[in-house]
Structure formats: structure tokens, C-alpha cells
Design a protein around this motif. Structure first.
Motif, PDB file in Angstrom:
ATOM      1  N   PHE A  45       0.828  -1.206   0.000  1.00  0.00           N
ATOM      2  CA  PHE A  45       0.000   0.000   0.000  1.00  0.00           C
ATOM      3  C   PHE A  45       0.864   1.259   0.000  1.00  0.00           C
ATOM      4  CE2 PHE A  45      -2.850   3.188   1.807  1.00  0.00           C
ATOM      5  CZ  PHE A  45      -4.006   2.940   1.090  1.00  0.00           C
ATOM      6  N   TYR A  46       1.968   1.208   0.718  1.00  0.00           N
ATOM      7  CA  TYR A  46       2.902   2.339   0.772  1.00  0.00           C
ATOM      8  C   TYR A  46       3.475   2.625  -0.614  1.00  0.00           C
ATOM      9  CZ  TYR A  46       6.921   5.139   2.319  1.00  0.00           C
ATOM     10  OH  TYR A  46       7.845   6.148   2.490  1.00  0.00           O
ATOM     11  N   LEU A  47       3.842   1.572  -1.343  1.00  0.00           N
ATOM     12  CA  LEU A  47       4.417   1.755  -2.679  1.00  0.00           C
ATOM     13  C   LEU A  47       3.364   2.208  -3.681  1.00  0.00           C
ATOM     14  CD1 LEU A  47       6.740  -1.383  -2.815  1.00  0.00           C
ATOM     15  CD2 LEU A  47       7.409   0.981  -2.403  1.00  0.00           C
ATOM     16  N   ILE A  48       2.145   1.694  -3.548  1.00  0.00           N
ATOM     17  CA  ILE A  48       1.084   2.081  -4.480  1.00  0.00           C
ATOM     18  C   ILE A  48       0.739   3.555  -4.337  1.00  0.00           C
ATOM     19  CG2 ILE A  48      -1.386   1.773  -4.953  1.00  0.00           C
ATOM     20  CD1 ILE A  48      -1.042  -1.176  -4.548  1.00  0.00           C
ATOM     21  N   GLN A  49       0.860   4.086  -3.128  1.00  0.00           N
ATOM     22  CA  GLN A  49       0.527   5.498  -2.921  1.00  0.00           C
ATOM     23  C   GLN A  49       1.375   6.415  -3.796  1.00  0.00           C
ATOM     24  OE1 GLN A  49       0.860   5.689   1.466  1.00  0.00           O
ATOM     25  NE2 GLN A  49      -1.251   6.370   1.483  1.00  0.00           N
ATOM     26  N   ASP A  50       2.631   6.054  -4.047  1.00  0.00           N
ATOM     27  CA  ASP A  50       3.501   6.881  -4.878  1.00  0.00           C
ATOM     28  C   ASP A  50       3.102   6.832  -6.346  1.00  0.00           C
ATOM     29  OD1 ASP A  50       5.058   7.841  -2.824  1.00  0.00           O
ATOM     30  OD2 ASP A  50       6.445   6.155  -2.902  1.00  0.00           O
ATOM     31  N   ARG A  51       2.491   5.732  -6.778  1.00  0.00           N
ATOM     32  CA  ARG A  51       2.161   5.553  -8.194  1.00  0.00           C
ATOM     33  C   ARG A  51       0.669   5.585  -8.446  1.00  0.00           C
ATOM     34  NH1 ARG A  51       6.208   6.947 -10.724  1.00  0.00           N
ATOM     35  NH2 ARG A  51       5.474   5.804 -12.552  1.00  0.00           N
ATOM     36  N   TRP A  52      -0.116   5.974  -7.437  1.00  0.00           N
ATOM     37  CA  TRP A  52      -1.566   5.906  -7.595  1.00  0.00           C
ATOM     38  C   TRP A  52      -2.054   6.860  -8.690  1.00  0.00           C
ATOM     39  CZ3 TRP A  52      -5.188   2.627  -6.582  1.00  0.00           C
ATOM     40  CH2 TRP A  52      -6.527   3.025  -6.627  1.00  0.00           C
ATOM     41  N   ASP A  53      -1.570   8.092  -8.669  1.00  0.00           N
ATOM     42  CA  ASP A  53      -1.989   9.052  -9.693  1.00  0.00           C
ATOM     43  C   ASP A  53      -1.620   8.562 -11.085  1.00  0.00           C
ATOM     44  OD1 ASP A  53      -2.976  10.667  -7.718  1.00  0.00           O
ATOM     45  OD2 ASP A  53      -1.189  11.933  -7.601  1.00  0.00           O
ATOM     46  N   TYR A  54      -0.449   7.973 -11.199  1.00  0.00           N
ATOM     47  CA  TYR A  54      -0.005   7.463 -12.493  1.00  0.00           C
ATOM     48  C   TYR A  54      -0.895   6.304 -12.944  1.00  0.00           C
ATOM     49  CZ  TYR A  54       3.049   5.465 -16.056  1.00  0.00           C
ATOM     50  OH  TYR A  54       3.552   4.952 -17.221  1.00  0.00           O
ATOM     51  N   LEU A  55      -1.290   5.438 -12.015  1.00  0.00           N
ATOM     52  CA  LEU A  55      -2.163   4.324 -12.368  1.00  0.00           C
ATOM     53  C   LEU A  55      -3.533   4.813 -12.822  1.00  0.00           C
ATOM     54  CD1 LEU A  55      -1.329   1.838  -9.449  1.00  0.00           C
ATOM     55  CD2 LEU A  55      -0.625   1.651 -11.838  1.00  0.00           C
ATOM     56  N   ILE A  56      -4.048   5.838 -12.149  1.00  0.00           N
ATOM     57  CA  ILE A  56      -5.344   6.383 -12.540  1.00  0.00           C
ATOM     58  C   ILE A  56      -5.268   7.020 -13.925  1.00  0.00           C
ATOM     59  CG2 ILE A  56      -7.104   8.093 -11.961  1.00  0.00           C
ATOM     60  CD1 ILE A  56      -7.095   5.623 -10.172  1.00  0.00           C
ATOM     61  N   GLN A  57      -4.177   7.699 -14.196  1.00  0.00           N
ATOM     62  CA  GLN A  57      -4.026   8.359 -15.486  1.00  0.00           C
ATOM     63  C   GLN A  57      -3.955   7.358 -16.629  1.00  0.00           C
ATOM     64  OE1 GLN A  57      -0.601  10.874 -15.134  1.00  0.00           O
ATOM     65  NE2 GLN A  57      -1.592  12.278 -13.697  1.00  0.00           N
ATOM     66  N   GLN A  58      -3.467   6.155 -16.348  1.00  0.00           N
ATOM     67  CA  GLN A  58      -3.372   5.163 -17.409  1.00  0.00           C
ATOM     68  C   GLN A  58      -4.737   4.800 -17.953  1.00  0.00           C
ATOM     69  OE1 GLN A  58      -0.330   4.077 -18.692  1.00  0.00           O
ATOM     70  NE2 GLN A  58       0.234   5.805 -17.390  1.00  0.00           N
ATOM     71  N   GLY A  59      -5.720   4.731 -17.098  1.00  0.00           N
ATOM     72  CA  GLY A  59      -7.062   4.413 -17.551  1.00  0.00           C
ATOM     73  C   GLY A  59      -7.788   5.598 -18.143  1.00  0.00           C
ATOM     74  N   ALA A  60      -7.264   6.811 -17.936  1.00  0.00           N
ATOM     75  CA  ALA A  60      -7.922   8.015 -18.442  1.00  0.00           C
ATOM     76  C   ALA A  60      -7.313   8.527 -19.732  1.00  0.00           C
ATOM     77  CB  ALA A  60      -7.863   9.120 -17.394  1.00  0.00           C
ATOM     78  N   LEU A  61      -6.245   7.908 -20.203  1.00  0.00           N
ATOM     79  CA  LEU A  61      -5.604   8.372 -21.426  1.00  0.00           C
ATOM     80  C   LEU A  61      -6.508   8.111 -22.627  1.00  0.00           C
ATOM     81  CD1 LEU A  61      -1.893   7.253 -20.955  1.00  0.00           C
ATOM     82  CD2 LEU A  61      -2.821   9.554 -20.840  1.00  0.00           C
ATOM     83  N   LYS A  62      -6.609   9.074 -23.503  1.00  0.00           N
ATOM     84  CA  LYS A  62      -7.403   8.947 -24.716  1.00  0.00           C
ATOM     85  C   LYS A  62      -6.481   8.742 -25.903  1.00  0.00           C
ATOM     86  CE  LYS A  62     -11.131  11.897 -23.014  1.00  0.00           C
ATOM     87  NZ  LYS A  62     -11.935  13.112 -23.271  1.00  0.00           N
ATOM     88  N   SER A  63      -6.916   7.872 -26.794  1.00  0.00           N
ATOM     89  CA  SER A  63      -6.105   7.607 -27.977  1.00  0.00           C
ATOM     90  C   SER A  63      -6.120   8.814 -28.891  1.00  0.00           C
ATOM     91  CB  SER A  63      -6.653   6.394 -28.728  1.00  0.00           C
ATOM     92  OG  SER A  63      -8.003   6.612 -29.097  1.00  0.00           O
TER      93      SER A  63
END
Length: 259
Positions: A202-220
Motif C-alpha cells: 500500500f505504501y508503494l502504491i501510494q507513490d504511483r496511484w496518480d499514475y495508475l489512474i491516469q493510465q485508464g484516463a488516457l485517450k487515444s
């Protein structure tokens, strides 16, 4: 906040008074001139281990995870959520300090502390860190003030280092209990390892959480085809198209020679 801290201190005082009666026989059965002492189910070692696990093995890591969540709240501009996380961090840390203090008092009065073993030495260092950390927290300068960076580094170092040291000493305490009581704490070790693994993930995911969310929001992105001007692309007489590579043309008596 003051009332909450007073209530927590009152609970801690009741715990201290309760644990002073531990390790006394629950029953004394007379058999002639002999007395049979039954070992109590709740011993000082167990209470001390539980208090230190609850403080340094659970509450303090959770307090760090909570305050790290304020980074996302600050980006979103949610002042109410930011304030809530801040005070929740303080409450959890206060409770952790109280439990650690009770565990320390119990160990001083009930155990023989000659500080010859690693577990005892690490415990003494942790007691110092546990009380030094809230003092540093109370001296927190405002953002933008001189010394804020140094304070942040010291606060982070004591908090993170204290948690890591507390986890290591928890395993050391399990080993000491197994050695002194000739028993096995394999199940407890496994459960604690699962908890530590979950906290670390959970500690490691907190650093990359925004990046993970952005991956699903990227538009082609659609690339528009390039419009080629036929007049510009049509080679003139005496010229070689650029697509044919590097070609040097030499005109000699009306004949082109490619070099």
C-alpha cells in the motif's frame, strides 16, 4: 483534541494499574503442604508484546499511510479532507505513543532489563524515538518558513526509521518469547508478515496511484494523414526525388549519370 488526549491518558493509566497484577497465580490449590500454581493465561510478556505490536507494528505504520494520503487531497484542493487526515494522523500517533509508553513501563517494572540482548537495546532506542517524534511534531514550522525542509527531513527520518526499527524489534520479540518459553509462534509470525507485506504494498502504491489512474484516463490520439502537394512533391527535370536516397546527378551532353 485536548479532551480526546485526556481520555486516552486515562485509559493508559487504567491499563498500567491492571497490568501490575499480572503474572500472579490465578488459583492456589492446597494439597497437603504443597501448593499447585497454575500459570495465568495473560502474562506480562503477552501484554507487553501486544502493546508494542499495536503501537509500533500497526498504529504507527497506519499513521504514516494516513498522512501520505494528504498529498492527493492537497492536489485536489480539498482543505476539509486535508484537515481530517491531519488530525486523524495526530490521534493515531497519540494512541501509539500511549500504548508504547505503557509497554515500556511494564517492561521496566516486570522484566530484568540489563540491556544485554538485541531486543532490549532496540527497545530502548525505540522508546527514545517514540517520545522524540511527537516533540519534533509539535515544533513544526509553517510552510515557507526557514528550517521547514530540515524539520520535514528529521520528522520523516524519525517516523520511517522508527517504524522499520519497530517491525524488526517485533520479530526479535517473537524470537525471544519462543526461546524463553520453549514454544513456537509460527502462526503469529506468518500473520504479522502478511500485515507488513500489505502495508509495504500500500505504501508503494501510494507513490504511483496518480499514475495508475491516469493510465485508464488516457485517450487515444488520432493522427491526421499528411496532405501531400503533388506539385511540390513532383520532381523537376534534372532533379532526383529525395526518396531515392542520396543521389548526385551530373549532366553531361544531355545525359544524366547517377553517381
Amino acid at each position: 483534541m485536548a479532551r480526546l488526549q485526556s481520555a486516552l491518558l486515562l485509559v493508559a493509566a487504567n491499563i498500567v494499574l491492571s497490568v501490575t497484577a499480572l503474572d500472579k497465580p490465578l488459583h492456589q490449590i492446597s494439597e497437603g503442604k504443597h501448593f499447585v500454581h497454575k500459570k495465568p493465561l495473560l502474562t506480562c510478556e503477552k501484554v507487553h508484546g501486544f502493546l508494542m505490536w499495536a503501537s509500533m507494528g500497526f498504529l504507527m505504520p497506519v499513521a504514516i499511510l494516513v498522512i501520505r494520503m494528504s498529498k492527493a487531497a492537497r492536489k485536489q484542493g480539498s482543505s476539509r479532507r486535508l484537515e481530517l487526515l491531519f488530525y486523524l494522523h495526530i490521534v493515531i500517533q497519540t494512541l501509539a505513543v500511549i500504548l508504547a509508553t505503557v509497554g515500556a513501563v511494564l517492561s521496566m517494572f516486570k522484566f530484568k532489563n540489563k540491556f544485554q540482548y538485541t531486543h532490549q537495546r532496540l527497545g530502548l532506542a525505540l522508546y527514545i524515538i517514540v517520545w522524540l517524534q511527537p516533540i519534533v511534531g509539535l515544533l513544526r514550522p509553517e510552510r515557507g518558513m526557514k528550517g521547514r525542509s530540515l524539520w520535514y527531513f528529521l520528522h520523516w527520518l524519525l517516523g520511517t526509521g522508527g517504524v522499520i526499527l519497530g517491525i524488526v524489534n517485533t520479530y526479535s520479540g517473537f524470537h525471544s518469547y519462543e526461546f524463553l518459553n520453549s514454544t513456537s509462534l509460527r502462526t503469529v509470525n506468518i500473520l504479522f508478515s502478511i500485515e507488513v507485506s500489505f502495508i509495504a504494498i500500500f505504501y508503494l502504491i501510494q507513490d504511483r496511484w496518480d499514475y495508475l489512474i491516469q493510465q485508464g484516463a488516457l485517450k487515444s490520439k488520432t493522427v491526421a494523414p499528411a496532405i501531400v502537394d503533388s506539385q511540390q512533391e513532383q520532381p523537376q527535370q534534372g532533379q532526383v526525388p529525395a526518396s531515392q536516397g542520396h543521389v548526385t546527378s551530373v549532366e553531361c551532353s544531355g545525359i544524366f549519370f547517377k553517381v
